[in-house]
Scaffold this active site. Structure first.
Site, PDB file in Angstrom:
ATOM      1  N   ARG A 279       0.827  -1.200   0.000  1.00 30.06           N
ATOM      2  CA  ARG A 279       0.000   0.000   0.000  1.00 30.06           C
ATOM      3  C   ARG A 279       0.868   1.259   0.000  1.00 30.06           C
ATOM      4  O   ARG A 279       0.494   2.268  -0.609  1.00 30.06           O
ATOM      5  CB  ARG A 279      -0.980   0.003   1.178  1.00 30.06           C
TER       6      ARG A 279
ATOM      7  N   HIS B 236       1.784   1.552  -3.522  1.00 28.51           N
ATOM      8  CA  HIS B 236       0.604   1.963  -4.284  1.00 28.51           C
ATOM      9  C   HIS B 236       0.367   3.463  -4.169  1.00 28.51           C
ATOM     10  O   HIS B 236      -0.001   4.135  -5.132  1.00 28.51           O
ATOM     11  CB  HIS B 236      -0.622   1.189  -3.781  1.00 28.51           C
TER      12      HIS B 236
END
Length: 207
Positions: free
Chosen positions: A37, A40
């Site tokens: 994440r 990301h």
């Protein structure tokens, strides 16, 4: 060729691409979703190497969130980025004291940063807290000092301030401590990374 992807599938496809680009790089299964994440959010694969996790930091953070702990941030940007719906369903809320007028006034009077005053105020909160620091190294320094003084026992410190002055040094203080932590070693980080790590923990509980 441009991929035709439905809006609801964009994040899923992004994580598939991240997994492909990581290749056979080994990731600790407990930490994998946090690392992905962060990547990301930033498109920066350095986070696969520079995120430092104390032993079972992710599990301890999730346990604290399940128990209804609060989150304290050092920026309104990080506060805005954290999924407050999930956190609220777990019984927690996000605090950021940086913009409070009395915090600014006290910091000016004492000749210190607002981040220090904010962390001192956070230490007085009645509930256990996760501290998500994405901007102010002085926040990490203040947390470290209060921990040593026995005034504070964070459930988890997410230490990812970005910058140049005291950034590396403040992070190393947390890495060397016994407090559960997730720290971006080096100069990289930011409020978006702090929020992303919080969400990576929250999404493993509810989605």
């Amino acid at each position: 060729m441009i991929e035709q992807i439905k809006p609801m599938d964009i994040e899923k496809r992004s994580f598939e691409i991240i997994t492909q680009l990581l290749g056979d790089r080994p990731l600790d299964p407990e930490n994998e979703l946090v690392i992905k994440r962060a990547i990301h959010t930033s498109a920066d694969f350095d986070y696969a190497d520079n995120l430092i996790f104390s032993e079972h930091a992710v599990s301890k953070g999730i346990e604290a969130l399940r128990g209804g702990c609060d989150i304290v941030t050092d920026t309104q940007m990080a506060k805005a980025g954290i999924n407050k719906t999930i956190l609220g369903r777990l019984g927690g809320e996000v605090h950021c004291f940086m913009s409070d007028a009395d915090v600014a006034a006290e910091a000016k009077e004492r000749g210190i940063t607002r981040a220090i005053v904010s962390m001192e105020r956070a230490a007085k909160l009645p509930k256990p807290c996760i501290f998500a620091i994405g901007n102010a190294p002085t926040a990490l320094i203040s947390l470290h000092e209060q921990i040593l003084a026995g005034k504070l026992a964070p459930a988890l410190i997410i230490g990812v301030p970005v910058g140049f002055v005291n950034v590396v040094e403040s992070k190393e203080l947390i890495i060397a401590s016994d407090t559960p932590h997730i720290v971006a070693r080096g100069r990289k980080g930011g409020s978006n990374i702090a929020a992303a790590i919080c969400n990576a923990l929250l999404y493993q509980i509810l989605r």
